[in-house]
Design an enzyme around this catalytic site. Sequence first.
Site, short mmCIF file in Angstrom:
data_model
loop_
_atom_site.label_atom_id
_atom_site.label_comp_id
_atom_site.label_asym_id
_atom_site.label_seq_id
_atom_site.Cartn_x
_atom_site.Cartn_y
_atom_site.Cartn_z
CG ASP A 100 -0.27 -0.36 2.54
OD1 ASP A 100 1.13 -0.22 2.57
OD2 ASP A 100 -0.74 -0.69 3.56
CD GLU A 122 0.57 -6.57 3.16
OE1 GLU A 122 0.67 -5.34 3.10
OE2 GLU A 122 1.57 -7.11 3.84
CD GLU A 136 0.78 4.32 4.58
OE1 GLU A 136 -0.08 4.93 5.04
OE2 GLU A 136 1.95 4.59 4.69
CG HIS A 214 7.06 3.77 10.12
ND1 HIS A 214 6.17 4.16 9.03
CD2 HIS A 214 6.77 2.55 10.23
CE1 HIS A 214 5.57 2.83 8.55
NE2 HIS A 214 5.76 2.01 9.31
NE ARG A 216 4.20 9.66 4.56
CZ ARG A 216 4.62 10.87 4.00
NH1 ARG A 216 4.18 11.97 4.07
NH2 ARG A 216 5.64 10.63 3.25
CG HIS A 246 11.33 4.99 9.88
ND1 HIS A 246 11.38 5.91 8.65
CD2 HIS A 246 10.55 4.01 9.13
CE1 HIS A 246 10.96 5.58 7.51
NE2 HIS A 246 10.40 4.31 7.71
#
Length: 388
Positions: A100, A122, A136, A214, A216, A246
């Site tokens: 994604d 996936e 995503e 990590h 967003r 990250h």
Amino acid sequence: MAHEPIKVSFIFGTRPEAIKVAPVIQHLTTCDDFQISTILTGQHREMLDQVVRVFDIPITHNLDVMRPSQTLSDLTATLCQRIGAVLTDDRPDCVIVQGDTTSCYVGALTAHYERIHIAHLEAGLRTRDKWQPFPEEMNRRMVASLADFHFAPTEGAKQNLLAENIQSDRIWVTGNSGIDALRIISDREDIAPVPELSNALDQCRKTLIAVTTHRRENAPFMSGIAAAIYEILEADPDLSVIFPVHLSPKVRDAVVPILEDADRCHLIEPLAYDQFVLLLKRCDIILTDSGGVQEEAPYLGKPVLVMRRVTERPEAIDAGTVKLVGDAQANIFDQTLSLLHNPEEREKMSHAINPYGDGQTSRRVAEILINHAETLRNPPQTSPTHLS
Ligand code: UD1
Ligand code: UDP
């Protein structure tokens, strides 16, 4: 007459995609039926190179699109132009995208523009909240409407696709190829910790928490997450934390100032995948907002506290090894301490389950593509079994 091999191009660009396509690339490379190429977008750089090295992934094209802190719009535009140019020249029969990310979405979009078959690894993960995870959730919904082959990791993911009117004969429940990768690496006995990890492990107290973050949508809460970890360490002197940070500046700028001088907290560079698996095996609890880690930890029998409000991976929650603790500092603190001080609960969460696959996804994907070789050898709009 012998048939031409099916020309398959893998498009990927971030650490988790590389981990999850690596075993599929490895497997398809061993089959005479396929001619493989790879388009590495380079959405990530150092973190992607680490995976390329661990799995020795052959690179046909490296588009090198990473720019520090670039916007999603800039990233999308650059990816569109560069992937489009490669596909125009190479004309594979099929592209394979995974998950994604923006590389995945733009890979599928440009393949559609070039009238190339699209296979999605996936497929079907959903939260049904377009903002979580961002961006995503929308990336994977858009890929679902573009793809011709939907490889769903679980029955639940298949049901999500059916609910969006994806035709059932285009969906296969294959497991998640991330478990193939984990099986390959966790079976290896020759992997020793690198000095940065072994130093941190040597200094660890009785209980070890591994942390990653990590997302967003977690950016506004990242300082709170770091503060919660600081408080947890203060509250339990028997505890150590190893936190591979990250490379995103959004993560580093929030986490490092709060945790760099914290006692028993080891902030380290992102670990190569084989090293990270060592850390997962060694730790007692995992605190994360990662998607992939939510799939790996249950396989390894490690309790996971997920620092998110929702997850698209409900299977391990239902099985009791994963718990959602949200993104608020106080909740993360309370729930982690409560798990730390409740050995029975920890024991209950520590059973190994593998709802995300049996490590045979790559083989299934190869078989499905071979069974559809005739379709794949014709462009989508003319192929015998293509659905509009
Ligand atoms: C991206 C994916 C996300 C995936 C995550 C895995 C999108 C929109 N997001 O997150 O789905 O879960 O990767 O980690 O596709 N950076 C480096 N070196 C690297 C990698 C990153 O310096 O090797 C820095 C750069 O400044 C880069 C920033 O980190 O701009 C963020 O990278 P980016 O790919 O935008 O990460 P996310 O979108 O947060
Ligand atoms: N991982 C790694 N090194 C690290 C942290 C994570 O190799 O220091 C691996 C982890 O095992 C998993 C993947 O990276 O396979 C998860 O990546 P990330 O959390 O960045 O992305 P997500 O899975 O959330 O998309």
